[in-house]
Design a protein around this motif. Sequence first.
Motif, PDB file in Angstrom:
ATOM      1  N   ALA A  34      23.225  89.220 -43.645  1.00 51.82           N
ATOM      2  CA  ALA A  34      24.197  88.224 -44.111  1.00 51.82           C
ATOM      3  C   ALA A  34      25.611  88.660 -43.758  1.00 51.82           C
ATOM      4  O   ALA A  34      25.885  89.842 -43.550  1.00 51.82           O
ATOM      5  N   PRO A  35      26.539  87.709 -43.663  1.00 53.76           N
ATOM      6  CA  PRO A  35      27.932  88.067 -43.398  1.00 53.76           C
ATOM      7  C   PRO A  35      28.437  89.079 -44.424  1.00 53.76           C
ATOM      8  O   PRO A  35      28.169  88.954 -45.618  1.00 53.76           O
ATOM      9  N   GLY A  36      29.169  90.058 -43.926  1.00 56.95           N
ATOM     10  CA  GLY A  36      29.712  91.074 -44.820  1.00 56.95           C
ATOM     11  C   GLY A  36      28.763  92.213 -45.117  1.00 56.95           C
ATOM     12  O   GLY A  36      29.106  93.126 -45.855  1.00 56.95           O
ATOM     13  N   ALA A  37      27.561  92.195 -44.511  1.00 56.00           N
ATOM     14  CA  ALA A  37      26.585  93.256 -44.781  1.00 56.00           C
ATOM     15  C   ALA A  37      26.969  94.563 -44.109  1.00 56.00           C
ATOM     16  O   ALA A  37      26.492  95.633 -44.510  1.00 56.00           O
ATOM     17  N   GLY A  38      27.812  94.500 -43.064  1.00 58.79           N
ATOM     18  CA  GLY A  38      28.249  95.723 -42.396  1.00 58.79           C
ATOM     19  C   GLY A  38      27.497  96.034 -41.126  1.00 58.79           C
ATOM     20  O   GLY A  38      27.618  97.142 -40.590  1.00 58.79           O
ATOM     21  N   LYS A  39      26.729  95.092 -40.605  1.00 65.70           N
ATOM     22  CA  LYS A  39      25.888  95.390 -39.440  1.00 65.70           C
ATOM     23  C   LYS A  39      26.710  95.758 -38.200  1.00 65.70           C
ATOM     24  O   LYS A  39      26.325  96.635 -37.428  1.00 65.70           O
ATOM     25  N   THR A  40      27.848  95.093 -38.007  1.00 65.79           N
ATOM     26  CA  THR A  40      28.622  95.305 -36.785  1.00 65.79           C
ATOM     27  C   THR A  40      29.168  96.723 -36.695  1.00 65.79           C
ATOM     28  O   THR A  40      29.150  97.329 -35.621  1.00 65.79           O
ATOM     29  N   THR A  41      29.633  97.263 -37.796  1.00 61.61           N
ATOM     30  CA  THR A  41      30.296  98.568 -37.749  1.00 61.61           C
ATOM     31  C   THR A  41      29.408  99.733 -38.177  1.00 61.61           C
ATOM     32  O   THR A  41      29.646 100.864 -37.755  1.00 61.61           O
ATOM     33  N   ARG A  42      28.375  99.498 -38.970  1.00 61.66           N
ATOM     34  CA  ARG A  42      27.548 100.608 -39.459  1.00 61.66           C
ATOM     35  C   ARG A  42      26.351 100.895 -38.552  1.00 61.66           C
ATOM     36  O   ARG A  42      25.985 102.054 -38.344  1.00 61.66           O
ATOM     37  N   VAL A  43      25.723  99.860 -38.022  1.00 61.99           N
ATOM     38  CA  VAL A  43      24.496 100.064 -37.246  1.00 61.99           C
ATOM     39  C   VAL A  43      24.730 100.922 -36.009  1.00 61.99           C
ATOM     40  O   VAL A  43      23.994 101.902 -35.779  1.00 61.99           O
TER      41      VAL A  43
ATOM     42  N   HIS B  80       9.032  89.909 -27.038  1.00 59.32           N
ATOM     43  CA  HIS B  80       7.682  90.505 -27.060  1.00 59.32           C
ATOM     44  C   HIS B  80       7.270  90.931 -28.468  1.00 59.32           C
ATOM     45  O   HIS B  80       6.885  92.094 -28.704  1.00 59.32           O
ATOM     46  N   ASP B  81       7.388  89.976 -29.405  1.00 59.49           N
ATOM     47  CA  ASP B  81       6.991  90.204 -30.799  1.00 59.49           C
ATOM     48  C   ASP B  81       7.718  91.388 -31.429  1.00 59.49           C
ATOM     49  O   ASP B  81       7.128  92.273 -32.056  1.00 59.49           O
ATOM     50  N   ALA B  82       9.022  91.382 -31.246  1.00 63.76           N
ATOM     51  CA  ALA B  82       9.846  92.446 -31.813  1.00 63.76           C
ATOM     52  C   ALA B  82       9.807  92.383 -33.335  1.00 63.76           C
ATOM     53  O   ALA B  82       9.749  91.291 -33.914  1.00 63.76           O
ATOM     54  N   PRO B  83       9.841  93.529 -34.001  1.00 66.57           N
ATOM     55  CA  PRO B  83       9.889  93.512 -35.477  1.00 66.57           C
ATOM     56  C   PRO B  83      11.211  92.931 -35.958  1.00 66.57           C
ATOM     57  O   PRO B  83      12.251  93.079 -35.312  1.00 66.57           O
ATOM     58  N   VAL B  84      11.161  92.262 -37.105  1.00 70.13           N
ATOM     59  CA  VAL B  84      12.345  91.638 -37.701  1.00 70.13           C
ATOM     60  C   VAL B  84      12.686  92.381 -38.988  1.00 70.13           C
ATOM     61  O   VAL B  84      11.827  92.533 -39.868  1.00 70.13           O
ATOM     62  N   ILE B  85      13.921  92.849 -39.067  1.00 72.99           N
ATOM     63  CA  ILE B  85      14.399  93.537 -40.270  1.00 72.99           C
ATOM     64  C   ILE B  85      15.456  92.647 -40.914  1.00 72.99           C
ATOM     65  O   ILE B  85      16.344  92.137 -40.224  1.00 72.99           O
ATOM     66  N   VAL B  86      15.364  92.476 -42.222  1.00 72.47           N
ATOM     67  CA  VAL B  86      16.264  91.559 -42.919  1.00 72.47           C
ATOM     68  C   VAL B  86      17.056  92.319 -43.970  1.00 72.47           C
ATOM     69  O   VAL B  86      16.495  93.050 -44.789  1.00 72.47           O
ATOM     70  N   SER B  87      18.388  92.133 -43.918  1.00 77.97           N
ATOM     71  CA  SER B  87      19.269  92.666 -44.951  1.00 77.97           C
ATOM     72  C   SER B  87      19.837  91.490 -45.729  1.00 77.97           C
ATOM     73  O   SER B  87      20.481  90.612 -45.142  1.00 77.97           O
ATOM     74  N   GLU B  88      19.595  91.475 -47.007  1.00 76.96           N
ATOM     75  CA  GLU B  88      20.027  90.330 -47.811  1.00 76.96           C
ATOM     76  C   GLU B  88      21.536  90.275 -47.983  1.00 76.96           C
ATOM     77  O   GLU B  88      22.103  89.242 -48.293  1.00 76.96           O
ATOM     78  N   GLY B  89      22.183  91.384 -47.785  1.00 85.86           N
ATOM     79  CA  GLY B  89      23.639  91.390 -47.909  1.00 85.86           C
ATOM     80  C   GLY B  89      24.089  91.417 -49.359  1.00 85.86           C
ATOM     81  O   GLY B  89      23.294  91.504 -50.287  1.00 85.86           O
ATOM     82  N   ARG B  90      25.367  91.326 -49.514  1.00 86.89           N
ATOM     83  CA  ARG B  90      25.931  91.308 -50.864  1.00 86.89           C
ATOM     84  C   ARG B  90      26.958  90.186 -50.894  1.00 86.89           C
ATOM     85  O   ARG B  90      27.887  90.148 -50.082  1.00 86.89           O
ATOM     86  N   SER B  91      26.764  89.268 -51.791  1.00 86.69           N
ATOM     87  CA  SER B  91      27.736  88.188 -51.891  1.00 86.69           C
ATOM     88  C   SER B  91      27.862  87.761 -53.340  1.00 86.69           C
ATOM     89  O   SER B  91      26.946  87.925 -54.147  1.00 86.69           O
ATOM     90  N   PHE B  92      29.017  87.221 -53.634  1.00 86.07           N
ATOM     91  CA  PHE B  92      29.300  86.714 -54.965  1.00 86.07           C
ATOM     92  C   PHE B  92      29.179  85.194 -54.933  1.00 86.07           C
ATOM     93  O   PHE B  92      29.273  84.572 -53.883  1.00 86.07           O
ATOM     94  N   PRO B  93      28.975  84.588 -56.108  1.00 86.48           N
ATOM     95  CA  PRO B  93      28.835  83.128 -56.123  1.00 86.48           C
ATOM     96  C   PRO B  93      30.114  82.450 -55.641  1.00 86.48           C
ATOM     97  O   PRO B  93      31.226  82.900 -55.934  1.00 86.48           O
ATOM     98  N   VAL B  94      29.920  81.371 -54.884  1.00 84.43           N
ATOM     99  CA  VAL B  94      31.043  80.591 -54.369  1.00 84.43           C
ATOM    100  C   VAL B  94      30.873  79.154 -54.846  1.00 84.43           C
ATOM    101  O   VAL B  94      29.851  78.514 -54.577  1.00 84.43           O
ATOM    102  N   GLU B  95      31.853  78.651 -55.566  1.00 81.39           N
ATOM    103  CA  GLU B  95      31.832  77.266 -56.016  1.00 81.39           C
ATOM    104  C   GLU B  95      32.218  76.369 -54.829  1.00 81.39           C
ATOM    105  O   GLU B  95      33.278  76.561 -54.224  1.00 81.39           O
TER     106      GLU B  95
END
Length: 833
Positions: free
Chosen positions: A28-37, A170-185
């Motif tokens: 999810a956006p803000g999970a940090g994938k771009t800079t941490r991975v 070629h049937d690559a494994p999928v890893i999912v990070s739910e991320g961290r987000s706060f409620p948005v009205e």
Amino acid sequence: MLKLPVESILPELKDKLKTHTNAVLIAAPGAGKTTRVPLELLSEPWLGSRKIIMLEPRRLAARAAARFMAAMLGEQVGETVGYRVRSDTNVSTKTRIEVITEGVLTRMLQSDPSLEGVGLVIFDEYHERSMQADLGLALCLEAQAVLREDLRLLVMSATLDAAPIAALMHDAPVIVSEGRSFPVETRYLSRRPEGRIEPVVVREIIRGLSEGEGDLLVFLPGAAEIRRVESLLAGMNLGANIRVAPLYGQMPQKAQDRAVAPCGPGERKIVLATSIAESSLTVEGVRIVVDSGLMRVPRFSPRTGMTRLETVPVSRASADQRRGRAGRQAPGLCFRLWTEQEERNFAQYTTPEILEADLAPLALELAAWGVSDPEQLSWLDPPPAAAYSQGRNLLKQLGALDAAGAITAYGRRMVELGMTPRLAHMVLQAIPLGYGGLACELAALLSERDMLRFEAGVPDADLRLRVEALARPEALPAGVTVDPSIRQRVKMEAKHWKHSLGLPLQQEAAIAEACGWLLAYAYPDRIAQRRGGGRYLLSSGRGAVFGTQQPLSYAPYAVAAELDDQGAESRIHLAAPLDADVIYRHHAERIVTEDTVAWDGGSQSVRSRRCDRLGALVLREEPLSNPDPDKWLEALLDGIAEEGLTILPWTKGAKQLRQRMGYMQRHHPDWPDVSESGLIAGLKHWLAPHVYGMRSRDDLQRVNLTVALESMLSWPQKQALDESVPTHIVVPSGSRIPVDYSDPDAPVLAVRLQELFGLQETPRIAGGKVPLVLHLLSPAQRPVQVTRDLASFWREAYFEVKKDLKGRYPKHYWPDDPLAAIPTHRAKPRNQA
């Protein structure tokens, strides 16, 4: 260091990449994938001493990600972490992670298909589905399959349907990070806004400032809307602590940095951004999002060969991604400038660029890779056949592909330049002519947004004005200003290309003449000829027009470099003038001289001309002396077919002969077809000998159509026609009455009733087989009875008719016994007169 959500799945990701060469990470956006991975994978054993290449869709995001990762390591950019973007590189021999834009990856693959020294390629924000990302992935998968089994590929995305991309890899494994987000009205409008979106945006910004906390991130479709909203906000009293910060790709680096940097104590900022802030960039402090729901995308038309920018609704995935920006650090607010009902019609995902873009650059890259058919590679969405074919046709026209579709040596030089094929062709053609530097400046200008601003709101489309502004911005006319940041980028880009080609950095002379004919190399299909009133005809056959009268709209010839492809006539945004003699001097190979002998509908005659043509344009035209008589005849017959048979002199006799022949053909299919279509199809056979040497409609009036039609019949057919289908019938009065064969199923004999006295049976044709339809006329030549059975008429109807007509025509002969009466064509027989 702040723990980011993606860190919880890093062990799983590392484990999968130990045993798999490919993987998909959904975070999810803000999970940090771009800079941490990338940093976490740097020490993995399978990577060894090789590099990680990470692709970002935008230059701004690439530089920002590299700076952030370098800061996390306590280093400067260019040490362990560096970046490569167009015209800007910051790497060193120590660099292990290179953040690059997607076009850079293509250049790397073309020069080294095996990517030696690279252990992992990361495709970040792949959900944006740029064409370069799709191409880069396709080439990497091929390189992996053929040359580098150990090369690892990782696709990362926030909003992507993972199953198709995993299957492609070629049937690559999928890893999912739910991320961290706060409620948005989320708040919607109650009704759809009308008119310009900017006032509505400003209204919602004011609401956001009063009802929420923190900074505002406002999504707008483009820089023009950003400037208009910024102008509206500048006229309002927002308070000293409110800072407005535009954010779009063409801005200077320092201005971009200020937009994403956190605010000082007690300060709030309003960031006016394009979709650049949607995913890969983090804008610190945002708690409120105002989303216009619009984005600007390029759309290519295979029909016209042109690309236009369209403002379209965002996808639901993009809208959710934008909303998520408000909930990264605390609960937030999102103002959506559309209704909930409208949202149901939004597409689920953004349309991939490869389905809507000009595919000439893609076709050139694939040809350089050694692929002519895209189906030889693996795609999430294959390139559309029509646009791809159009792209290859353009490349052949530019000399990049040979007749068989293989890349030429010249095409490889175009690939090496890293420009679009059109601009690369222009530069390469300009170099031997001594104008390579100017061509590089034109290419840079056309690769960026227009740098000129016109205070009167009426832009001047002349590209020469932009070239002059690069050298001497102070010499611009009153009311015209230059955007310094765009000008600086154009100069840097031009300098980069000049340097790579070994060209002088100083501008050549004779700019006024050279701009037009250099542009004609890039846009041969957009050489335009003036038609008057600012309207032009393009060599492609399309119409174009200047939106306002300006000096350039009076040029006899111009080259349109940028058009909007809207409506029947595209509006010209950027162009340069061109002289006819320059077209002959520099583009002679494309000029076709042809002799034409053709029917001219305006003059209703055959005209013979010698024309010099450039596509749809007639550059020069003169009368042709002594044209081939056979071509003259062919053109005349074409004119008759075009105008229809009414152009011919149909006398009563010719019309009746055609009707009689039509009657015979109706009952004898082997007879000549004299219908409209039949006669037009056979003009060369029945009419040509009779019109040889004629040239106009007036000449055709001398044709004897009766003789021409009779030429279609054999001697036995002529005899049969006269015997079976007579022109006239002699009635008892002695008159020769013509037979009307206009209805071949019911030939008509129209005759006055008194002329048939004494005749017992209906006259017949076709050897007595077919009774004529009798139109029995009153003395005033009006039908009083229609019958095929004359005998029945005398017995049953005559007396009623007589009773009616005798009172109206008392001077005429109305015998009691019509079969015993004397027929007459007068009022009464002579012996009773």
